[in-house]
Write an enzyme that holds these catalytic residues in place. Structure first.
Site, mmCIF file in Angstrom:
data_model
loop_
_atom_site.group_PDB
_atom_site.id
_atom_site.type_symbol
_atom_site.label_atom_id
_atom_site.label_comp_id
_atom_site.label_asym_id
_atom_site.label_seq_id
_atom_site.Cartn_x
_atom_site.Cartn_y
_atom_site.Cartn_z
ATOM 1 N N CYS A 2 12.358 -7.623 -4.816
ATOM 2 C CA CYS A 2 13.707 -7.160 -4.560
ATOM 3 C C CYS A 2 14.180 -7.578 -3.161
ATOM 4 C CB CYS A 2 13.858 -5.655 -4.674
ATOM 5 S SG CYS A 2 13.433 -4.995 -6.256
ATOM 6 N N ARG A 28 11.282 -13.943 -2.755
ATOM 7 C CA ARG A 28 10.560 -12.681 -2.957
ATOM 8 C C ARG A 28 10.370 -12.368 -4.441
ATOM 9 N NH1 ARG A 28 11.233 -9.055 1.772
ATOM 10 N NH2 ARG A 28 11.004 -7.323 0.351
ATOM 11 N N TRP A 74 13.929 -6.913 -8.974
ATOM 12 C CA TRP A 74 12.690 -7.229 -9.683
ATOM 13 C C TRP A 74 12.386 -5.965 -10.489
ATOM 14 C CZ3 TRP A 74 7.515 -5.608 -9.947
ATOM 15 C CH2 TRP A 74 6.610 -6.539 -10.449
ATOM 16 N N ASN A 98 15.476 -0.969 -2.792
ATOM 17 C CA ASN A 98 14.128 -1.539 -3.001
ATOM 18 C C ASN A 98 13.154 -0.378 -3.028
ATOM 19 O OD1 ASN A 98 15.190 -4.045 -2.775
ATOM 20 N ND2 ASN A 98 14.108 -4.622 -0.909
ATOM 21 N N GLY A 99 12.153 -0.452 -3.893
ATOM 22 C CA GLY A 99 11.132 0.600 -3.916
ATOM 23 C C GLY A 99 11.172 1.366 -5.230
ATOM 24 N N GLU A 460 -9.779 -18.042 -5.271
ATOM 25 C CA GLU A 460 -8.448 -18.357 -4.747
ATOM 26 C C GLU A 460 -7.862 -19.576 -5.473
ATOM 27 O OE1 GLU A 460 -6.263 -16.952 -3.257
ATOM 28 O OE2 GLU A 460 -4.955 -18.449 -2.369
ATOM 29 N N LYS A 464 -4.371 -19.514 -7.582
ATOM 30 C CA LYS A 464 -3.281 -20.437 -7.227
ATOM 31 C C LYS A 464 -2.787 -21.160 -8.475
ATOM 32 C CE LYS A 464 -2.549 -19.585 -4.305
ATOM 33 N NZ LYS A 464 -2.182 -18.673 -3.355
ATOM 34 N N GLU A 467 -1.021 -18.678 -11.019
ATOM 35 C CA GLU A 467 0.278 -18.104 -10.668
ATOM 36 C C GLU A 467 1.410 -19.114 -10.746
ATOM 37 O OE1 GLU A 467 0.338 -16.128 -6.804
ATOM 38 O OE2 GLU A 467 -0.950 -17.631 -5.920
ATOM 39 N N HIS A 483 -23.982 -16.583 -19.111
ATOM 40 C CA HIS A 483 -24.113 -15.218 -19.633
ATOM 41 C C HIS A 483 -22.877 -14.816 -20.440
ATOM 42 C CE1 HIS A 483 -27.846 -14.682 -17.561
ATOM 43 N NE2 HIS A 483 -27.298 -15.181 -16.474
ATOM 44 N N LYS A 580 6.797 -12.122 -3.750
ATOM 45 C CA LYS A 580 6.063 -12.481 -2.534
ATOM 46 C C LYS A 580 5.508 -11.236 -1.854
ATOM 47 C CE LYS A 580 4.938 -15.335 0.846
ATOM 48 N NZ LYS A 580 3.736 -16.119 0.511
HETATM 49 C C1 G6P Z 1 1.508 -10.891 -3.803
HETATM 50 C C2 G6P Z 1 1.637 -12.353 -3.416
HETATM 51 C C3 G6P Z 1 0.266 -12.932 -3.053
HETATM 52 C C4 G6P Z 1 -0.355 -12.106 -1.944
HETATM 53 C C5 G6P Z 1 -0.434 -10.627 -2.322
HETATM 54 C C6 G6P Z 1 -0.772 -9.779 -1.126
HETATM 55 O O1 G6P Z 1 0.842 -10.773 -5.003
HETATM 56 O O2 G6P Z 1 2.209 -13.097 -4.476
HETATM 57 O O3 G6P Z 1 0.403 -14.274 -2.618
HETATM 58 O O4 G6P Z 1 -1.632 -12.592 -1.671
HETATM 59 O O5 G6P Z 1 0.837 -10.155 -2.785
HETATM 60 O O6 G6P Z 1 0.306 -9.835 -0.226
HETATM 61 P P1 G6P Z 1 0.159 -9.632 1.328
HETATM 62 O O7 G6P Z 1 1.546 -9.785 1.864
HETATM 63 O O8 G6P Z 1 -0.382 -8.258 1.522
HETATM 64 O O9 G6P Z 1 -0.771 -10.686 1.833
#
Ligand code: G6P
Length: 585
Positions: A2, A28, A74, A98-99, A460, A464, A467, A483, A580
């Site tokens: 949001c 975001r 969002w 937001n929230g 990671e 990546k 997503e 396993h 984000k």
């Molecule tokens: C969201 C983002 C990720 C990020 C995670 C934690 O899921 O898409 O890229 O790693 O939040 O966010 P932060 O701001 O706490 O690193």
């Protein structure tokens, strides 16, 4: 997650400024957008499902307007739709939010008894109606908002227009971030700094329960006792370019190319002829690293480094689990929170949980002045600058850099050679994996395998890829595949295998041979000089000091994810359903 923007000013450019601001917050993540603006003393509300451009098509942004609030939603309560999108308007009040208002059902009952009619499924419309309901008794906007702030449970950042005071915008927040920015003959509200950078770099950070009353040339902030307070005007030090795509086709690509600079900026902040800006961490006997998403994966790299080299036990936990779990602290525990945004609701809750137990906290955060940074005892900033793409790259790299620096500090080893790394990183970020991307982009499943620290990097790499390309990707410790998961391997199933630790090389190779024998297509990433027939593609990365090796290893994984998503035509910077900054639980 949001976005909020607001404008009030004599220049009458409310529509343009608010829409510009929303566009710079697009990263975001959102699924609908809306605006409420004043024109000829008449409040107009326009909302649309989907991208901001749909909203823009319904507006003439040259319309003169001295006041507007805008929002990218969002969805949380109720599906993405025109009706559910913000602003919501009930009688005298229009708000964007937001929230999450957690006690919205309770409030709704009260409102229904008072004959309020609600149109949407959102908690926000209930909040708006509730503010109107309180105002009927209070007859004073500040007192109403103050009362509402104590009744609303959960998290909120509101920008508010009240028809009884068209000379001011109002703002209120708890947990979700909100800034009030100062311009010339105009002022702004925003949920994040990039929204205002085109116009000003001066802003005030609103704290929980504070209320802002914003006029054309005056910003008043009231505390939770409605006392007028003096807040420090902050200056954003980064450049406008840092929040722009420049010549790159996506923010993600730009941010990957910034990694060598981010590395050296982060190093220079903590290392000189001696360590600097590092709190005394030697008094702790145990670390808990708590984070979400990629920041959690960075924590896993930190665990390997700190346990292996500094001999201190490290427990890494996902914040949404840690916050509700029984945790065994001792007086020598340090809780380390890692977060790019510094606003992730679950990570922030864990910080507060540790503080309640009187446990020391250190945050590794990118956004200066964010909630996690402000509330923790010690702070070590990462120097990644503004990160816009939802899929983090440079901020993750800066997090593992800080964790390597902490390990150097704990082992009192300043003499590591990291000077040539800047060049090596730059070289790695310029490599191209289009061919590999083409070979794997049609696959339904892609597996990442590795041992030790490479397994943390696999996690990671898989995240990546998932997503941004929407291909199912999973990471496994190389020895674990047999396993269960090995049953999924068929002809041409891609396996991305990583081995950068010589001690584990032979073991990992045996595991690669197991999948190769079952038809897998193997992409092997290594820093060893190895020539053999157990892989289909080799990605050779330079060997460097083991504390910094993961900084080089992660780069091909980021670029592969990028190239796969690009070859599939995905929206790289704004993947579906993601945000984000995740400011709700
Ligand atoms: C969201 C983002 C990720 C990020 C995670 C934690 O899921 O898409 O890229 O790693 O939040 O966010 P932060 O701001 O706490 O690193």
């Amino acid at each position: 997650m949001c976005g909020i923007t607001g404008y009030i000013g004599k220049n009458n450019t409310a529509l343009k400024t608010v829409i510009d601001g929303l566009e710079s917050l697009e990263y975001r993540g959102y699924d609908s957008a809306g605006i409420a603006y004043l024109h000829n003393n008449q409040l107009n509300i326009v909302k649309e499902k989907g991208k901001i451009v749909n909203l823009k098509n319904k507006l003439d942004i040259t319309t003169l307007s001295n006041m507007a609030i805008g929002h990218t939603r969002w969805a949380t309560h109720g599906k993405p739709s025109k009706t559910n999108s913000h602003p919501h308007s009930v009688n005298k009040f229009s708000i964007v939010h937001n929230g999450i208002i957690e006690n919205y059902l309770e409030l709704k009952e009260e409102l229904l008894k008072a004959n309020y009619k609600l149109k949407s499924e959102t908690d926000t419309e209930i909040a708006c109606a509730y503010i109107d309901y309180l105002y009927k008794n209070e007859k004073n906007i500040l007192k109403t908002l103050n009362k509402a702030s104590k009744i609303f449970k959960g998290s909120y950042a509101f920008a508010i227009i009240c028809l009884d005071d068209l000379n001011h915008l109002y703002a209120l927040k708890k947990t979700s971030p909100l800034i009030i920015a100062k311009g010339k003959n105009e002022n702004y509200i925003a949920s994040d700094v990039p929204a205002i950078l085109k116009y000003t770099n001066k802003y005030v950070l609103l704290d929980d329960y504070e209320i802002a009353k914003i006029g054309n040339d005056k910003i008043e902030i009231y505390d939770s006792n409605l006392k007028l307070i003096n807040k420090k005007l902050l200056k954003f030090e980064g450049s406008l370019e840092s929040s722009m795509k420049c010549e790159y086709e996506s923010f993600m690509l730009k941010e990957i190319h910034e990694e060598s600079k981010v590395f050296i900026d982060t190093i220079n902040n903590y290392l000189d002829t001696d360590f600097k800006n590092i709190p005394n961490l030697t008094k702790y006997k145990e670390f808990h690293i708590v984070a979400c998403g990629s920041a959690y994966h960075a924590g896993l790299v930190g665990k390997y480094l700190i346990e292996n080299y500094a001999n201190i036990p490290v427990n890494v936990e996902i914040a949404s689990e840690y916050r509700y779990k029984k945790i065994f602290y001792n007086k020598k525990t340090l809780v380390i929170l890692i977060s790019q945004s510094g606003e992730t609701a679950d990570t922030l809750a864990c910080l507060r949980k540790a503080k309640e137990e009187h446990i020391d906290t250190l945050s590794i955060v990118n956004v200066v002045g964010s909630s996690i940074a402000r509330e923790s005892k010690y702070i070590m900033y990462t120097k990644a600058g503004c990160e816009i793409a939802v899929a983090t790259t440079k901020a993750y790299l800066s997090q593992i850099t800080v964790l390597a620096i902490i390990t150097m500090y704990l082992t009192k080893n300043i003499n590591l050679n990291y000077k040539n790394l800047e060049k090596l990183i730059e070289k790695e970020t310029n490599k191209d994996y289009k061919e590999i991307a083409k070979k794997i982009n049609k696959s339904k499943n892609i597996f990442f395998i590795g041992r030790g620290i490479d397994y943390a990097l696999c996690m990671e790499g898989a995240l990546k890829l998932k997503e941004i390309s929407y291909i199912n990707a999973c990471a496994y410790p190389a020895g674990e595949l047999k396993h269960g998961t090995i049953s999924l391997i068929e002809k041409d199933t891609p396996i991305i295998a990583i081995s950068t630790d010589e001690k584990l090389l032979e073991k990992t190779i045996s595991n690669i041979k197991e999948v190769k024998a079952r038809g897998a297509k193997v992409i092997f990433i290594t820093n060893s000089d190895i020539k053999s027939d157990f892989y289909d593609y080799l990605i050779k990365i330079p060997k460097t000091n083991s504390l910094f090796q993961s900084i080089l290893t992660i780069i091909p994984l980021q670029i592969i994810a990028y190239e796969v998503a690009k070859s599939l035509g995905c929206d790289i910077d704004k993947p579906r359903n993601l945000a984000k900054s995740v400011t709700v639980e």
